[in-house]
Every structure is written in C-alpha cells, then in structure tokens.
Design a protein around this motif. Structure first.
Motif, PDB file in Angstrom:
ATOM      1  N   HIS A 293       0.848  -1.193   0.000  1.00 26.97           N
ATOM      2  CA  HIS A 293       0.000   0.000   0.000  1.00 26.97           C
ATOM      3  C   HIS A 293       0.882   1.241   0.000  1.00 26.97           C
ATOM      4  CE1 HIS A 293      -3.593  -2.358   0.999  1.00 26.97           C
ATOM      5  NE2 HIS A 293      -2.844  -2.987   1.886  1.00 26.97           N
ATOM      6  N   LEU A 294       0.372   2.287  -0.641  1.00 26.93           N
ATOM      7  CA  LEU A 294       1.114   3.546  -0.701  1.00 26.93           C
ATOM      8  C   LEU A 294       0.093   4.676  -0.696  1.00 26.93           C
ATOM      9  CD1 LEU A 294       4.051   4.409  -0.917  1.00 26.93           C
ATOM     10  CD2 LEU A 294       3.901   4.125  -3.393  1.00 26.93           C
ATOM     11  N   ILE A 295       0.242   5.582   0.256  1.00 25.48           N
ATOM     12  CA  ILE A 295      -0.643   6.751   0.322  1.00 25.48           C
ATOM     13  C   ILE A 295       0.234   7.976   0.203  1.00 25.48           C
ATOM     14  CG2 ILE A 295      -2.335   8.010   1.682  1.00 25.48           C
ATOM     15  CD1 ILE A 295      -2.987   5.383   3.106  1.00 25.48           C
ATOM     16  N   THR A 296      -0.118   8.861  -0.718  1.00 24.19           N
ATOM     17  CA  THR A 296       0.692  10.044  -0.938  1.00 24.19           C
ATOM     18  C   THR A 296      -0.200  11.207  -1.364  1.00 24.19           C
ATOM     19  OG1 THR A 296       2.691  10.856  -2.050  1.00 24.19           O
ATOM     20  CG2 THR A 296       1.163   9.548  -3.368  1.00 24.19           C
ATOM     21  N   ALA A 297       0.420  12.336  -1.583  1.00 22.91           N
ATOM     22  CA  ALA A 297      -0.345  13.536  -1.925  1.00 22.91           C
ATOM     23  C   ALA A 297      -0.166  13.891  -3.392  1.00 22.91           C
ATOM     24  CB  ALA A 297       0.103  14.694  -1.042  1.00 22.91           C
ATOM     25  N   THR A 298      -1.069  14.700  -3.908  1.00 21.98           N
ATOM     26  CA  THR A 298      -0.952  15.153  -5.288  1.00 21.98           C
ATOM     27  C   THR A 298       0.352  15.905  -5.483  1.00 21.98           C
ATOM     28  OG1 THR A 298      -2.195  17.151  -4.744  1.00 21.98           O
ATOM     29  CG2 THR A 298      -3.437  15.323  -5.696  1.00 21.98           C
ATOM     30  N   GLY A 299       0.939  15.726  -6.662  1.00 21.00           N
ATOM     31  CA  GLY A 299       2.192  16.386  -6.987  1.00 21.00           C
ATOM     32  C   GLY A 299       3.426  15.615  -6.589  1.00 21.00           C
ATOM     33  N   GLN A 300       3.267  14.590  -5.792  1.00 18.84           N
ATOM     34  CA  GLN A 300       4.410  13.820  -5.315  1.00 18.84           C
ATOM     35  C   GLN A 300       4.866  12.791  -6.347  1.00 18.84           C
ATOM     36  OE1 GLN A 300       6.097  14.404  -2.263  1.00 18.84           O
ATOM     37  NE2 GLN A 300       4.836  16.222  -2.573  1.00 18.84           N
ATOM     38  N   ARG A 301       5.981  12.141  -6.004  1.00 22.14           N
ATOM     39  CA  ARG A 301       6.569  11.100  -6.859  1.00 22.14           C
ATOM     40  C   ARG A 301       6.741   9.840  -6.023  1.00 22.14           C
ATOM     41  NH1 ARG A 301      10.647  10.458 -11.090  1.00 22.14           N
ATOM     42  NH2 ARG A 301      12.075   8.779 -10.510  1.00 22.14           N
ATOM     43  N   VAL A 302       6.419   8.685  -6.615  1.00 21.09           N
ATOM     44  CA  VAL A 302       6.572   7.413  -5.908  1.00 21.09           C
ATOM     45  C   VAL A 302       7.252   6.405  -6.827  1.00 21.09           C
ATOM     46  CG1 VAL A 302       4.563   7.775  -4.421  1.00 21.09           C
ATOM     47  CG2 VAL A 302       4.296   6.567  -6.610  1.00 21.09           C
ATOM     48  N   THR A 303       7.809   5.374  -6.195  1.00 21.64           N
ATOM     49  CA  THR A 303       8.443   4.284  -6.943  1.00 21.64           C
ATOM     50  C   THR A 303       7.874   2.964  -6.473  1.00 21.64           C
ATOM     51  OG1 THR A 303      10.499   5.523  -7.262  1.00 21.64           O
ATOM     52  CG2 THR A 303      10.614   3.118  -7.465  1.00 21.64           C
ATOM     53  N   LEU A 304       7.400   2.179  -7.415  1.00 23.27           N
ATOM     54  CA  LEU A 304       6.891   0.845  -7.129  1.00 23.27           C
ATOM     55  C   LEU A 304       7.916  -0.165  -7.617  1.00 23.27           C
ATOM     56  CD1 LEU A 304       3.232   1.291  -8.461  1.00 23.27           C
ATOM     57  CD2 LEU A 304       4.248   2.104  -6.332  1.00 23.27           C
ATOM     58  N   ARG A 305       8.074  -1.233  -6.845  1.00 21.99           N
ATOM     59  CA  ARG A 305       9.118  -2.201  -7.159  1.00 21.99           C
ATOM     60  C   ARG A 305       8.534  -3.575  -7.425  1.00 21.99           C
ATOM     61  NH1 ARG A 305      14.864  -3.062  -5.471  1.00 21.99           N
ATOM     62  NH2 ARG A 305      15.158  -5.333  -5.444  1.00 21.99           N
ATOM     63  N   CYS A 306       9.164  -4.287  -8.341  1.00 21.22           N
ATOM     64  CA  CYS A 306       8.705  -5.626  -8.708  1.00 21.22           C
ATOM     65  C   CYS A 306       9.886  -6.554  -8.914  1.00 21.22           C
ATOM     66  CB  CYS A 306       7.903  -5.540 -10.009  1.00 21.22           C
ATOM     67  SG  CYS A 306       7.563  -7.129 -10.797  1.00 21.22           S
TER      68      CYS A 306
ATOM     69  N   ASP B  73      -4.655   9.064 -10.535  1.00 18.86           N
ATOM     70  CA  ASP B  73      -3.635   8.004 -10.592  1.00 18.86           C
ATOM     71  C   ASP B  73      -3.869   6.954  -9.514  1.00 18.86           C
ATOM     72  OD1 ASP B  73      -1.155  10.550 -11.271  1.00 18.86           O
ATOM     73  OD2 ASP B  73      -2.344   9.346 -12.682  1.00 18.86           O
ATOM     74  N   SER B  74      -4.796   7.214  -8.618  1.00 17.32           N
ATOM     75  CA  SER B  74      -5.118   6.222  -7.593  1.00 17.32           C
ATOM     76  C   SER B  74      -5.622   4.955  -8.260  1.00 17.32           C
ATOM     77  CB  SER B  74      -6.185   6.767  -6.638  1.00 17.32           C
ATOM     78  OG  SER B  74      -5.713   7.895  -5.938  1.00 17.32           O
ATOM     79  N   ALA B  75      -4.975   3.838  -7.962  1.00 21.23           N
ATOM     80  CA  ALA B  75      -5.298   2.577  -8.640  1.00 21.23           C
ATOM     81  C   ALA B  75      -4.482   1.464  -8.024  1.00 21.23           C
ATOM     82  CB  ALA B  75      -4.983   2.673 -10.140  1.00 21.23           C
TER      83      ALA B  75
ATOM     84  N   THR C 222      -2.882   5.236  -3.344  1.00 16.52           N
ATOM     85  CA  THR C 222      -3.927   6.212  -3.048  1.00 16.52           C
ATOM     86  C   THR C 222      -3.313   7.598  -3.063  1.00 16.52           C
ATOM     87  OG1 THR C 222      -5.094   4.620  -1.656  1.00 16.52           O
ATOM     88  CG2 THR C 222      -5.695   6.937  -1.416  1.00 16.52           C
ATOM     89  N   VAL C 223      -3.839   8.466  -3.908  1.00 15.13           N
ATOM     90  CA  VAL C 223      -3.355   9.846  -3.999  1.00 15.13           C
ATOM     91  C   VAL C 223      -4.418  10.755  -3.385  1.00 15.13           C
ATOM     92  CG1 VAL C 223      -2.518  11.662  -5.526  1.00 15.13           C
ATOM     93  CG2 VAL C 223      -2.114   9.266  -6.114  1.00 15.13           C
TER      94      VAL C 223
END
Lengths: 115, 117
Positions: free
Chosen positions: B10-23, B85-87, B115-116
């Motif tokens: 799970h990842l919760i962040t705010a609009t305008g931010q940047r995140v990295t998902l790993r696989c 982008d929440s998905a 979740t943005v």
C-alpha cells in the motif's frame, strides 16, 4: 486493435449451480486466450488458457473452449462453490500479429456464490 | 503464490508527489509487465521490459516511467501524481514475451495499491 468483451456482472448463483461467463474477442491474428481470476484483495491468478482454435482449457472444474468461428471463449463450471466467488477476467495475447505478448483484458465479471 | 513480488503493498501520498513501485519477477523470467487497474478503466497494460530493454508500450502517461535492472527487477516511477492516478498497479512476469513467445503465460504479483490524496 484487439479487444475483449465480457458479460457484465455481478453473476449471483447458489452453491452447486451451473456457471457460464461469456467472453468474445476481436483480434486480427491468431491470439492465445486466457481466463484469470482475482480473489478479494489478491492479484490475478491464471485459471486456464487455450492457444489455438478448438483447444479446451481446463482447471479446478472450470472449462473454456476456443471457438474461432464465433470468436468466443466462454467460461463454464458444472457446480460452483462459495469459494469460487471472485472476479473473472477474460484476456487475449496476440504476439505473432502485434509483435508483443501483452495482454488485453475484458472488464471482468464478478461472481457471487451463496450457500 | 505466483513467485512475483511487489513492494510496497500500500502507498498513500499527496498530489504532486513522486513514488516508486518495485517488482521482482519469478526466477528465470526475463520479461516484466506493468498494468494499472482502476474502476473506470479496468486493467490496462502500461509497459513491458525484456532483459533490461523496453519492449512494448501501452497506455502509459508521460509522467510515468519504468526500468528493468541487470538483476531483472523492475521499478515503475510515477511523478506529479494526480487524484486520478489512484489505482492498483500490478506487475507480471513471463519467460520470454516477444513475437515468438507463443503460449507464454504471464504470472501476476499481488499488486501495489496507490492512493493519492
């Protein structure tokens, strides 16, 4: 382009009822066809697949036959269980035509089975 | 268990931010795929990498990018995040994944729910 159309859900059945979830596809080549299942809170699991016309995929009592003449790949099970409640996705992959093995999914059909 | 791992769950962040998902793909698989699952768009293919090289591109926004590293794990970078982008973001892997893949099967990870706010 490629597309997959599934019947809209939810499909609501009683335990031991017969299940059919319809799936039709549009593709310019000779796609492989798949059914994936997504249980609540989980990722997608491959349920079964068929790679050429008239092939029948089967797994855990589920079956689907690749019908090229009707461009269909309907999912069936003779007697559903409560544990079969999930979302079912029909998908196709057409690597020989598109050059890629990426999957095109239908919108998914939710199945709810009550005791 | 498909053998494909994804972090975070799970990842919760705010609009305008940047995140990295790993696989991390299954052992022996050379192809990694990223998919986005949302209520309105369903499951959509974003991008595929094969043995470190980009192989196919789907409906991926310019704000999104991905890469596959020499150890074959992959990262999906999402920047300038918007509410839309929440998905659920899924990673899948397969052995080959090209024109000669034929019946190549894709195995999916458990997904990262973004979740943005």
């Amino acid at each position: 382009g490629n597309s997959v159309t599934q019947m809209e859900g939810p499909v609501t059945l009683s335990e031991e009822a017969f299940l059919t979830i319809n799936c039709t596809y549009t593709a310019t080549g000779y796609p492989s066809l798949f059914w994936y299942v997504q249980y609540p809170g989980e990722g997608l699991q491959l349920l079964l697949k068929a790679t050429k016309a008239d092939d029948k995929g089967s797994n855990k009592g589920f079956e689907a036959t690749y019908r090229k003449e009707t461009t269909s790949f309907h999912l069936e099970k003779g007697s559903v269980q409560v544990s079969d409640s999930a979302v079912y996705f029909c998908a196709l992959s057409d690597p020989m035509n598109s050059g890629y093995s990426t999957l095109t999914f239908g919108k998914g059909t939710m199945l709810l089975v009550s005791p | 268990d498909s053998g494909v791992t994804q972090t975070p769950k799970h990842l919760i962040t705010a609009t305008g931010q940047r995140v990295t998902l790993r696989c991390s793909p299954r052992s022996g698989d050379l192809s990694v795929y990223w998919y986005q699952q949302s209520l309105d768009q369903g499951l959509q293919f974003l991008i595929q990498y094969y043995n470190g090289e980009e192989r196919a591109k789907g409906n991926i926004l310019e704000r999104f990018s991905a890469q596959q590293f020499p150890d074959l794990h992959s990262e999906l970078n999402l920047s300038s995040l918007e509410l839309g982008d929440s998905a659920l973001y899924f990673c899948a892997s397969s052995v080959e994944g090209g024109p000669l893949a034929g019946t190549d099967t894709q195995y999916f990870g458990p997904g990262t729910r973004l979740t943005v706010l």
